[in-house]
Design a protein around this motif. Structure first.
Motif, PDB file in Angstrom:
ATOM      1  N   ASP A  30      39.298  36.676  35.242  1.00  7.91           N
ATOM      2  CA  ASP A  30      39.824  37.458  34.122  1.00  7.91           C
ATOM      3  C   ASP A  30      38.885  37.452  32.924  1.00  7.91           C
ATOM      4  OD1 ASP A  30      40.328  34.797  33.715  1.00  7.91           O
ATOM      5  OD2 ASP A  30      42.257  35.103  32.721  1.00  7.91           O
ATOM      6  N   GLN A  33      36.202  40.017  33.824  1.00  6.44           N
ATOM      7  CA  GLN A  33      36.700  41.388  33.749  1.00  6.44           C
ATOM      8  C   GLN A  33      36.851  41.862  32.310  1.00  6.44           C
ATOM      9  OE1 GLN A  33      40.342  41.265  35.948  1.00  6.44           O
ATOM     10  NE2 GLN A  33      39.372  42.003  37.815  1.00  6.44           N
ATOM     11  N   LEU A  91      36.906  41.251  41.765  1.00  3.05           N
ATOM     12  CA  LEU A  91      36.865  41.787  40.403  1.00  3.05           C
ATOM     13  C   LEU A  91      37.420  43.209  40.311  1.00  3.05           C
ATOM     14  CD1 LEU A  91      33.432  40.461  39.151  1.00  3.05           C
ATOM     15  CD2 LEU A  91      35.674  39.877  38.249  1.00  3.05           C
ATOM     16  N   ALA A  95      43.321  42.322  36.474  1.00  2.00           N
ATOM     17  CA  ALA A  95      43.494  40.935  36.047  1.00  2.00           C
ATOM     18  C   ALA A  95      44.977  40.595  35.936  1.00  2.00           C
ATOM     19  CB  ALA A  95      42.811  40.709  34.702  1.00  2.00           C
ATOM     20  N   TYR A  96      45.325  39.366  36.237  1.00  2.00           N
ATOM     21  CA  TYR A  96      46.693  38.877  36.133  1.00  2.00           C
ATOM     22  C   TYR A  96      46.948  38.549  34.671  1.00  2.00           C
ATOM     23  CZ  TYR A  96      50.871  36.298  37.517  1.00  2.00           C
ATOM     24  OH  TYR A  96      52.158  35.869  37.679  1.00  2.00           O
ATOM     25  N   THR A  97      47.917  39.223  34.060  1.00  3.34           N
ATOM     26  CA  THR A  97      48.141  39.081  32.629  1.00  3.34           C
ATOM     27  C   THR A  97      49.317  38.163  32.340  1.00  3.34           C
ATOM     28  OG1 THR A  97      49.612  40.987  32.580  1.00  3.34           O
ATOM     29  CG2 THR A  97      47.266  41.404  32.205  1.00  3.34           C
TER      30      THR A  97
END
Length: 125
Positions: A30, A33, A91, A95-97
């Motif tokens: 993350d 990214q 990638l 992304a895991y938020t």
């Protein structure tokens, strides 16, 4: 004849887990990214100034893997490797938020969810 005696010194077992905790870590996916893959930041990372503390004087850097290489040929062979291709594939996923983690725990509200129809609106259709 008696049996063989073991050594009197106590040999400590290797702490394998400590080795993995103290190893130099690279950036997480993350972080790469959100920060490094931005075109402006990527150009800065690929054209760094000479740094005598980093491998290859910081001239051979893989942005996706966040690693420095000694020579250009080492970087070229890294780009062809399975490790690099796996990292590039990882990638491409979003992304895991924090919002997603809160939704998974049942703490947040999902605004993307479809609005449920009430019985009154269903009968009028």
């Amino acid at each position: 004849m008696g049996r063989l005696r073991r050594s009197r010194t106590h040999r400590a077992q290797r702490d394998v887990h400590r080795a993995s905790r103290t190893r130099a870590r690279t950036k997480d996916l993350d972080q790469i990214q959100l920060i490094d893959l931005d075109p402006k930041n990527r150009a800065k990372l690929e054209a760094q100034e000479l740094d005598y503390e980093k491998p290859g004087l910081a001239q051979h850097y893989c942005v996706e893997c966040a690693k420095y290489y000694e020579t250009d040929s080492a970087l070229q062979s890294h780009w062809k490797s399975k490790v690099h291709k796996r990292r590039c594939k990882a990638l491409k996923e979003p992304a895991y938020t924090i919002e997603e983690s809160e939704l998974a725990a049942g703490l947040g509200r999902d605004d993307r969810r479809a609005v449920a129809t009430t019985p009154d609106t269903a009968m009028s259709q």
